[in-house]
Structure formats: C-alpha cells, structure tokens
Write a protein that holds these residues in place. Structure first.
Motif, PDB file in Angstrom:
ATOM      1  N   TRP A   1       0.248  -0.875 -10.359  1.00  0.00           N
ATOM      2  CA  TRP A   1       0.443   0.559 -10.571  1.00  0.00           C
ATOM      3  C   TRP A   1       0.188   1.291  -9.258  1.00  0.00           C
TER       4      TRP A   1
ATOM      5  N   ARG B   1       0.651   5.320  -7.282  1.00  0.00           N
ATOM      6  CA  ARG B   1       0.769   6.728  -7.608  1.00  0.00           C
ATOM      7  C   ARG B   1       1.206   7.511  -6.389  1.00  0.00           C
TER       8      ARG B   1
ATOM      9  N   ASP C   1      -6.693  12.794  -9.695  1.00  0.00           N
ATOM     10  CA  ASP C   1      -5.875  11.692 -10.198  1.00  0.00           C
ATOM     11  C   ASP C   1      -4.481  12.167 -10.615  1.00  0.00           C
TER      12      ASP C   1
ATOM     13  N   TYR D   1       2.755   8.244 -11.652  1.00  0.00           N
ATOM     14  CA  TYR D   1       2.344   6.846 -11.590  1.00  0.00           C
ATOM     15  C   TYR D   1       3.562   5.950 -11.814  1.00  0.00           C
TER      16      TYR D   1
END
Length: 125
Positions: A36, A38, A89, A93
């Motif tokens: 993953w 981002r 955050d 993603y």
C-alpha cells in the motif's frame, strides 16, 4: 489483464479506524510482494506498508504501530488495517501487486507491478 479493485476508503475522525482492501483478479501468475502506497497533492507517492509472498512485512516509520498489512493468498487480496488515524494520514491510498510472469518452459520470467485506481482516505474532525 490483471485488475485490482480497491475499497474501504472514506471519511473518519482522528483516532478512528479504516480497513482498506485490494482484490486482484485475472491473475494467472505468481503474486510476489503486495503493498500500500499513499499520495497527497504535490507530493511523491510513498510506501506505507509492504508484505512479501512469505508474509514478511515492512512499514514506513509514520505508520508503525498503527497500521497492519495482511494478505489472503487464496483470495489474491491485500488488506491495510489503519488504526489511530491522524489528519496527516489523509491521502489517496494505492495498492500495488507484483506479479512474476514465466515466459517459457526453461523458467525465464519477468516481474511486473500493477496498481489499483486509488481510494481516498480523509481524516478530519
């Protein structure tokens, strides 16, 4: 052609949790690493978490202790459990799946990466 279907993004408050999923279809080769990444506007795409075919994991410092990556090989799916989310955050993603493609009977091969379309995660009060 390999297809990756991501899901699980959304809006969550600081301290909340989300679980991202990425399912790979039309897979006819061995899957290697799954990860993953981002990306925020104007920034480079960065690795958040990676899991190898053997189950070894690697995390970026900014997610250690909060995010957990896992995979279900029977379903060709990788997950990212995100806990204790912070406003920083917030990003799109992307999942990445590495595939080993064997081209002949002698075992010659090449590795190719496939990317998902991205799922947006927004952490905001």
């Amino acid at each position: 052609q390999v297809q990756l279907a991501e899901s699980g993004g959304g809006l969550v408050r600081p301290g909340g949790s989300l679980r991202l999923s990425c399912a790979a279809s039309e897979i006819r080769s061995r899957i290697n690493d799954m990860g993953w990444y981002r990306q925020t506007p104007g920034e480079e795409r960065e690795l958040a978490a990676l899991i190898t075919s053997g189950g070894n994991t690697n995390y970026a410092e900014f997610v250690k202790g909060r995010f957990t990556i896992s995979r279900d090989n029977a379903k060709n799916t990788v997950y990212l459990q995100m806990n204790s989310l912070k406003p920083e955050d917030t990003a799109v993603y992307y999942c990445k799946v590495g595939v080993r493609i064997v081209v002949n009977r002698e075992g010659a091969y090449y590795d190719k990466d496939y990317w998902g379309q991205g799922t947006r995660v927004t952490v905001s009060p």
